[in-house]
Write an enzyme that holds these catalytic residues in place. Structure first.
Site, PDB file in Angstrom:
ATOM      1  N   ASP A 119       0.812  -2.280   1.225  1.00 56.07           N
ATOM      2  CA  ASP A 119       0.299  -1.661   2.456  1.00 56.07           C
ATOM      3  C   ASP A 119       0.918  -2.211   3.729  1.00 56.07           C
ATOM      4  O   ASP A 119       0.655  -1.685   4.814  1.00 56.07           O
ATOM      5  CB  ASP A 119      -1.210  -1.977   2.568  1.00 56.07           C
ATOM      6  N   LYS A 171      -6.861  -0.087   9.415  1.00 53.31           N
ATOM      7  CA  LYS A 171      -6.046   0.977   8.814  1.00 53.31           C
ATOM      8  C   LYS A 171      -6.964   1.847   7.967  1.00 53.31           C
ATOM      9  O   LYS A 171      -7.724   1.319   7.152  1.00 53.31           O
ATOM     10  CB  LYS A 171      -4.977   0.306   7.939  1.00 53.31           C
TER      11      LYS A 171
HETATM   12  O1  C5P Z   1       0.158  -4.705  -2.908  1.00 52.85           O
HETATM   13  P1  C5P Z   1      -1.237  -5.190  -2.760  1.00 52.85           P
HETATM   14  O2  C5P Z   1      -1.336  -6.681  -2.878  1.00 52.85           O
HETATM   15  O3  C5P Z   1      -1.947  -4.658  -1.581  1.00 52.85           O
HETATM   16  O4  C5P Z   1      -2.021  -4.571  -4.000  1.00 52.85           O
HETATM   17  C1  C5P Z   1      -3.168  -5.160  -4.571  1.00 52.85           C
HETATM   18  C2  C5P Z   1      -3.337  -4.644  -5.985  1.00 52.85           C
HETATM   19  O5  C5P Z   1      -3.729  -3.263  -5.957  1.00 52.85           O
HETATM   20  C3  C5P Z   1      -2.100  -4.674  -6.844  1.00 52.85           C
HETATM   21  O6  C5P Z   1      -1.959  -5.915  -7.483  1.00 52.85           O
HETATM   22  C4  C5P Z   1      -2.367  -3.557  -7.852  1.00 52.85           C
HETATM   23  O7  C5P Z   1      -3.237  -4.014  -8.850  1.00 52.85           O
HETATM   24  C5  C5P Z   1      -3.125  -2.547  -7.022  1.00 52.85           C
HETATM   25  N1  C5P Z   1      -2.244  -1.505  -6.474  1.00 52.85           N
HETATM   26  C6  C5P Z   1      -1.782  -0.500  -7.295  1.00 52.85           C
HETATM   27  N2  C5P Z   1      -0.953   0.462  -6.780  1.00 52.85           N
HETATM   28  C7  C5P Z   1      -0.612   0.451  -5.472  1.00 52.85           C
HETATM   29  C8  C5P Z   1      -1.090  -0.554  -4.604  1.00 52.85           C
HETATM   30  C9  C5P Z   1      -1.917  -1.534  -5.150  1.00 52.85           C
HETATM   31  O8  C5P Z   1      -2.086  -0.465  -8.476  1.00 52.85           O
HETATM   32  N3  C5P Z   1       0.186   1.389  -5.007  1.00 52.85           N
END
Ligand code: C5P
Length: 291
Positions: free
Chosen positions: A143, A16
Protein backbone atom coordinates in the site's frame (compact mmCIF):
# COMPACT_ATOMS: atom_id res chain seq x y z
CA UNK A 1 22.08 23.38 4.46
CA UNK A 2 21.59 19.63 5.00
CA UNK A 3 22.29 18.57 8.56
CA UNK A 4 21.69 22.01 10.03
CA UNK A 5 20.13 21.59 13.52
CA UNK A 6 17.42 24.19 12.81
CA UNK A 7 16.24 22.25 9.79
CA UNK A 8 12.79 20.71 10.42
CA UNK A 9 10.46 19.34 7.78
CA UNK A 10 6.94 18.03 8.20
CA UNK A 11 4.76 15.78 6.08
CA UNK A 12 1.08 14.90 6.44
CA UNK A 13 0.12 11.21 6.37
CA UNK A 14 -3.57 11.22 5.40
CA UNK A 15 -6.01 8.42 6.12
CA UNK A 16 -6.30 6.22 3.04
CA UNK A 17 -9.72 4.88 2.10
CA UNK A 18 -10.45 2.14 -0.41
CA UNK A 19 -13.83 3.31 -1.76
CA UNK A 20 -14.09 -0.15 -3.22
CA UNK A 21 -11.70 -3.09 -2.97
CA UNK A 22 -12.14 -6.10 -5.22
CA UNK A 23 -9.97 -9.19 -5.19
CA UNK A 24 -9.36 -10.25 -8.77
CA UNK A 25 -6.94 -13.15 -8.29
CA UNK A 26 -4.20 -14.66 -6.21
CA UNK A 27 -0.52 -14.95 -7.07
CA UNK A 28 1.58 -18.05 -6.46
CA UNK A 29 3.34 -16.24 -3.58
CA UNK A 30 -0.01 -15.84 -1.77
CA UNK A 31 -0.45 -12.12 -2.45
CA UNK A 32 -3.83 -11.11 -3.85
CA UNK A 33 -4.46 -9.17 -7.05
CA UNK A 34 -6.54 -6.11 -6.37
CA UNK A 35 -8.79 -3.64 -8.15
CA UNK A 36 -9.45 -0.68 -5.91
CA UNK A 37 -10.22 3.04 -5.91
CA UNK A 38 -8.14 4.73 -3.25
CA UNK A 39 -8.77 8.24 -1.94
CA UNK A 40 -7.35 10.23 0.93
CA UNK A 41 -9.11 12.13 3.72
CA UNK A 42 -8.16 15.46 5.27
CA UNK A 43 -7.39 13.80 8.61
CA UNK A 44 -4.26 11.81 9.33
CA UNK A 45 -0.96 11.34 11.14
CA UNK A 46 1.92 13.80 11.02
CA UNK A 47 5.64 13.20 10.49
CA UNK A 48 8.23 15.76 11.44
CA UNK A 49 11.95 15.27 10.97
CA UNK A 50 14.91 17.27 12.22
CA UNK A 51 18.59 16.92 11.48
CA UNK A 52 20.47 14.86 14.03
CA UNK A 53 23.63 12.78 14.35
CA UNK A 54 21.61 9.59 14.83
CA UNK A 55 18.30 7.99 13.78
CA UNK A 56 15.63 8.25 16.45
CA UNK A 57 11.84 7.92 16.36
CA UNK A 58 9.53 9.43 18.97
CA UNK A 59 5.84 8.52 18.79
CA UNK A 60 3.24 10.78 20.34
CA UNK A 61 -0.48 11.49 19.91
CA UNK A 62 -3.71 9.72 20.91
CA UNK A 63 -2.76 6.35 19.37
CA UNK A 64 0.95 6.29 20.31
CA UNK A 65 0.42 3.77 23.09
CA UNK A 66 1.65 0.27 22.35
CA UNK A 67 3.48 1.22 19.15
CA UNK A 68 7.13 0.25 18.96
CA UNK A 69 9.64 2.84 17.79
CA UNK A 70 12.18 0.10 17.05
CA UNK A 71 13.70 -1.12 13.80
CA UNK A 72 10.47 -2.81 12.69
CA UNK A 73 8.45 0.38 12.69
CA UNK A 74 7.69 1.29 9.07
CA UNK A 75 8.93 4.84 9.69
CA UNK A 76 12.39 3.58 10.72
CA UNK A 77 12.38 1.08 7.85
CA UNK A 78 11.52 3.89 5.42
CA UNK A 79 14.37 6.03 6.78
CA UNK A 80 16.86 3.16 6.50
CA UNK A 81 15.81 2.13 3.01
CA UNK A 82 15.99 5.73 1.72
CA UNK A 83 19.42 6.36 3.29
CA UNK A 84 20.76 3.08 1.90
CA UNK A 85 19.52 3.97 -1.58
CA UNK A 86 21.13 7.42 -1.33
CA UNK A 87 24.39 6.01 0.10
CA UNK A 88 24.24 8.14 3.25
CA UNK A 89 23.88 7.53 6.99
CA UNK A 90 20.24 7.62 8.21
CA UNK A 91 20.50 10.61 10.53
CA UNK A 92 17.29 12.27 11.71
CA UNK A 93 15.15 12.83 14.76
CA UNK A 94 11.69 11.83 13.59
CA UNK A 95 8.45 12.47 15.45
CA UNK A 96 5.32 10.57 14.46
CA UNK A 97 2.08 12.05 15.78
CA UNK A 98 -0.29 9.11 15.67
CA UNK A 99 -3.83 10.46 15.27
CA UNK A 100 -5.29 7.46 13.42
CA UNK A 101 -6.14 4.16 15.12
CA UNK A 102 -3.56 1.44 14.53
CA UNK A 103 -4.20 -1.63 12.31
CA UNK A 104 -7.56 -0.18 11.32
CA UNK A 105 -7.63 -0.49 7.51
CA UNK A 106 -7.08 3.20 6.77
CA UNK A 107 -3.45 2.84 5.86
CA UNK A 108 -1.90 4.57 8.85
CA UNK A 109 1.38 2.64 8.78
CA UNK A 110 1.67 2.87 4.99
CA UNK A 111 0.84 6.59 5.00
CA UNK A 112 3.41 7.16 7.77
CA UNK A 113 6.07 5.37 5.71
CA UNK A 114 5.19 7.41 2.62
CA UNK A 115 5.27 10.68 4.60
CA UNK A 116 8.67 9.67 6.02
CA UNK A 117 10.05 9.11 2.50
CA UNK A 118 8.79 12.58 1.48
CA UNK A 119 10.04 14.33 4.65
CA UNK A 120 13.51 12.75 4.60
CA UNK A 121 13.96 13.33 0.86
CA UNK A 122 13.51 16.99 1.68
CA UNK A 123 15.52 16.99 4.93
CA UNK A 124 18.47 15.20 3.33
CA UNK A 125 18.07 17.25 0.14
CA UNK A 126 18.02 14.17 -2.08
CA UNK A 127 17.04 14.20 -5.73
CA UNK A 128 15.04 11.07 -6.45
CA UNK A 129 12.92 10.32 -9.45
CA UNK A 130 9.27 9.51 -8.73
CA UNK A 131 10.00 6.04 -10.13
CA UNK A 132 12.84 5.44 -7.62
CA UNK A 133 10.67 6.70 -4.75
CA UNK A 134 7.82 4.37 -5.77
CA UNK A 135 10.22 1.41 -6.05
CA UNK A 136 11.50 2.07 -2.51
CA UNK A 137 7.90 2.45 -1.31
CA UNK A 138 6.98 -0.92 -2.75
CA UNK A 139 9.69 -2.61 -0.67
CA UNK A 140 7.96 -1.26 2.45
CA UNK A 141 4.49 -2.66 1.70
CA UNK A 142 1.92 -3.16 -1.02
CA UNK A 143 0.00 0.00 0.00
CA UNK A 144 2.94 2.36 0.38
CA UNK A 145 3.37 3.37 -3.32
CA UNK A 146 -0.18 4.74 -3.60
CA UNK A 147 0.38 6.67 -0.35
CA UNK A 148 3.55 8.17 -1.86
CA UNK A 149 1.49 9.18 -4.88
CA UNK A 150 -1.07 10.71 -2.50
CA UNK A 151 -3.86 11.40 -5.01
CA UNK A 152 -7.10 9.51 -5.82
CA UNK A 153 -5.97 6.45 -7.78
CA UNK A 154 -7.08 3.12 -9.07
CA UNK A 155 -4.68 0.40 -8.03
CA UNK A 156 -4.11 -3.00 -9.56
CA UNK A 157 -1.47 -5.71 -9.40
CA UNK A 158 -0.96 -6.27 -5.67
CA UNK A 159 -1.21 -2.52 -5.16
CA UNK A 160 1.88 -1.41 -7.03
CA UNK A 161 0.20 -0.46 -10.35
CA UNK A 162 -1.19 3.02 -9.83
CA UNK A 163 -3.47 4.72 -12.33
CA UNK A 164 -4.56 8.28 -11.53
CA UNK A 165 -8.33 8.44 -10.97
CA UNK A 166 -10.35 10.99 -12.94
CA UNK A 167 -11.54 14.10 -11.11
CA UNK A 168 -13.99 13.05 -8.43
CA UNK A 169 -16.90 15.13 -7.15
CA UNK A 170 -16.67 16.71 -3.70
CA UNK A 171 -17.73 14.33 -0.96
CA UNK A 172 -17.62 13.81 2.79
CA UNK A 173 -16.80 10.67 4.68
CA UNK A 174 -17.41 9.56 8.18
CA UNK A 175 -14.97 7.02 9.49
CA UNK A 176 -16.13 4.66 12.21
CA UNK A 177 -13.83 2.28 14.06
CA UNK A 178 -15.53 0.10 16.67
CA UNK A 179 -12.38 0.14 18.80
CA UNK A 180 -10.68 -2.95 17.42
CA UNK A 181 -7.46 -3.63 15.54
CA UNK A 182 -7.50 -6.43 12.98
CA UNK A 183 -4.69 -8.35 11.24
CA UNK A 184 -4.54 -7.73 7.46
CA UNK A 185 -2.90 -11.12 6.61
CA UNK A 186 -5.59 -12.91 8.64
CA UNK A 187 -8.40 -11.11 6.76
CA UNK A 188 -6.85 -11.89 3.35
CA UNK A 189 -6.29 -15.53 4.38
CA UNK A 190 -9.96 -15.90 5.38
CA UNK A 191 -11.36 -14.70 2.03
CA UNK A 192 -13.13 -17.41 0.00
CA UNK A 193 -15.15 -17.63 -3.18
CA UNK A 194 -14.91 -16.38 -6.73
CA UNK A 195 -12.72 -13.54 -7.83
CA UNK A 196 -14.22 -10.23 -8.96
CA UNK A 197 -13.81 -8.59 -12.35
CA UNK A 198 -11.44 -5.64 -12.75
CA UNK A 199 -13.77 -2.65 -13.03
CA UNK A 200 -12.26 0.83 -12.75
CA UNK A 201 -14.57 3.60 -14.00
CA UNK A 202 -14.26 4.13 -17.73
CA UNK A 203 -15.34 7.77 -17.50
CA UNK A 204 -15.29 10.33 -14.69
CA UNK A 205 -18.52 10.50 -12.68
CA UNK A 206 -20.23 13.78 -13.70
CA UNK A 207 -21.58 14.53 -10.21
CA UNK A 208 -21.90 13.14 -6.67
CA UNK A 209 -25.04 11.05 -7.40
CA UNK A 210 -23.39 9.18 -10.28
CA UNK A 211 -20.22 8.80 -8.20
CA UNK A 212 -22.15 7.15 -5.34
CA UNK A 213 -24.02 4.93 -7.85
CA UNK A 214 -20.76 3.73 -9.45
CA UNK A 215 -19.34 2.90 -6.03
CA UNK A 216 -22.52 1.06 -5.02
CA UNK A 217 -22.08 -1.21 -8.06
CA UNK A 218 -18.74 -2.31 -6.61
CA UNK A 219 -17.84 -3.77 -3.20
CA UNK A 220 -15.22 -4.62 -0.64
CA UNK A 221 -14.45 -8.31 -1.11
CA UNK A 222 -12.77 -8.59 2.31
CA UNK A 223 -15.89 -7.70 4.30
CA UNK A 224 -17.21 -11.21 4.96
CA UNK A 225 -13.82 -12.46 6.10
CA UNK A 226 -13.26 -9.42 8.35
CA UNK A 227 -16.71 -9.70 9.97
CA UNK A 228 -16.04 -13.39 10.72
CA UNK A 229 -12.95 -12.27 12.68
CA UNK A 230 -14.47 -9.13 14.20
CA UNK A 231 -18.31 -9.14 14.33
CA UNK A 232 -18.21 -5.54 15.66
CA UNK A 233 -17.64 -4.48 12.03
CA UNK A 234 -21.23 -5.45 11.26
CA UNK A 235 -22.37 -3.17 14.12
CA UNK A 236 -20.39 -0.28 12.66
CA UNK A 237 -21.87 -0.90 9.20
CA UNK A 238 -25.40 -1.06 10.65
CA UNK A 239 -24.88 2.23 12.52
CA UNK A 240 -23.75 3.87 9.26
CA UNK A 241 -26.51 2.25 7.23
CA UNK A 242 -29.24 3.89 9.34
CA UNK A 243 -27.62 7.36 9.25
CA UNK A 244 -29.68 9.93 7.30
CA UNK A 245 -27.78 11.37 4.33
CA UNK A 246 -25.41 8.50 3.63
CA UNK A 247 -25.33 7.11 0.10
CA UNK A 248 -22.89 4.29 0.69
CA UNK A 249 -21.51 2.47 3.69
CA UNK A 250 -18.65 0.04 3.43
CA UNK A 251 -15.62 -1.34 5.22
CA UNK A 252 -12.25 0.38 4.63
CA UNK A 253 -9.40 -1.85 3.39
CA UNK A 254 -9.15 -4.99 5.50
CA UNK A 255 -11.12 -3.39 8.37
CA UNK A 256 -12.10 -2.75 11.02
CA UNK A 257 -12.79 0.93 10.19
CA UNK A 258 -15.92 1.49 8.07
CA UNK A 259 -16.95 4.58 6.16
CA UNK A 260 -20.13 6.33 5.12
CA UNK A 261 -20.20 8.56 2.04
CA UNK A 262 -22.10 11.85 2.22
CA UNK A 263 -22.64 14.73 -0.16
CA UNK A 264 -23.37 17.17 2.61
CA UNK A 265 -20.90 18.24 5.31
CA UNK A 266 -23.56 19.10 7.88
CA UNK A 267 -25.31 15.75 7.50
CA UNK A 268 -21.95 13.96 7.78
CA UNK A 269 -21.06 15.86 10.97
CA UNK A 270 -24.52 15.17 12.42
CA UNK A 271 -24.29 11.43 11.61
CA UNK A 272 -20.81 11.31 13.19
CA UNK A 273 -22.13 13.03 16.35
CA UNK A 274 -25.15 10.73 16.58
CA UNK A 275 -23.11 7.53 16.17
CA UNK A 276 -20.59 8.84 18.73
CA UNK A 277 -23.40 9.49 21.22
CA UNK A 278 -24.74 5.96 20.74
CA UNK A 279 -21.23 4.42 20.88
CA UNK A 280 -19.06 6.58 23.13
CA UNK A 281 -16.04 4.22 22.99
CA UNK A 282 -15.83 4.07 19.18
CA UNK A 283 -13.43 6.25 17.17
CA UNK A 284 -15.49 8.40 14.79
CA UNK A 285 -14.43 11.28 12.54
CA UNK A 286 -16.05 13.23 9.72
CA UNK A 287 -13.57 14.14 7.00
CA UNK A 288 -13.49 15.74 3.59
CA UNK A 289 -12.30 13.68 0.65
CA UNK A 290 -9.06 15.28 -0.64
CA UNK A 291 -9.10 15.89 -4.38
O1 C5P B 1 2.09 -5.47 1.95
P1 C5P B 1 1.46 -5.39 3.30
O2 C5P B 1 2.47 -5.56 4.40
O3 C5P B 1 0.59 -4.22 3.49
O4 C5P B 1 0.47 -6.63 3.37
C1 C5P B 1 0.10 -7.26 4.57
C2 C5P B 1 -0.39 -8.66 4.26
O5 C5P B 1 -1.66 -8.60 3.59
C3 C5P B 1 0.49 -9.48 3.35
O6 C5P B 1 1.48 -10.15 4.08
C4 C5P B 1 -0.50 -10.45 2.72
O7 C5P B 1 -0.78 -11.50 3.61
C5 C5P B 1 -1.75 -9.62 2.60
N1 C5P B 1 -1.89 -9.00 1.28
C6 C5P B 1 -2.29 -9.77 0.21
N2 C5P B 1 -2.41 -9.19 -1.03
C7 C5P B 1 -2.16 -7.88 -1.20
C8 C5P B 1 -1.77 -7.06 -0.12
C9 C5P B 1 -1.64 -7.67 1.13
O8 C5P B 1 -2.53 -10.96 0.34
N3 C5P B 1 -2.28 -7.35 -2.41
Amino acid sequence: MPGSPSNTVTAFAPAKINLYLQITGRRDDGYHRLDSLIVFADIGDQISATSSDQLKLTIEGPFAKGLSSGDNNLVIRAANILAEFAGIEPRANITLTKNLPVASGIGGGSADAAATLHALTELWQLTLSKQDLLALAQKLGADVPVCVHGKPSFISGIGEIITPAPDLPEAWLILVNPGIAISTPEVFAGRNGDFSKVSPFATPPPAYTEFAALLNERRNDLTVSAIAIAPEIQEALSALDTSPGQNLCRMCGSGATCFGLFEDEIMAQKAADDIQTAHPTWWIRAARLRS
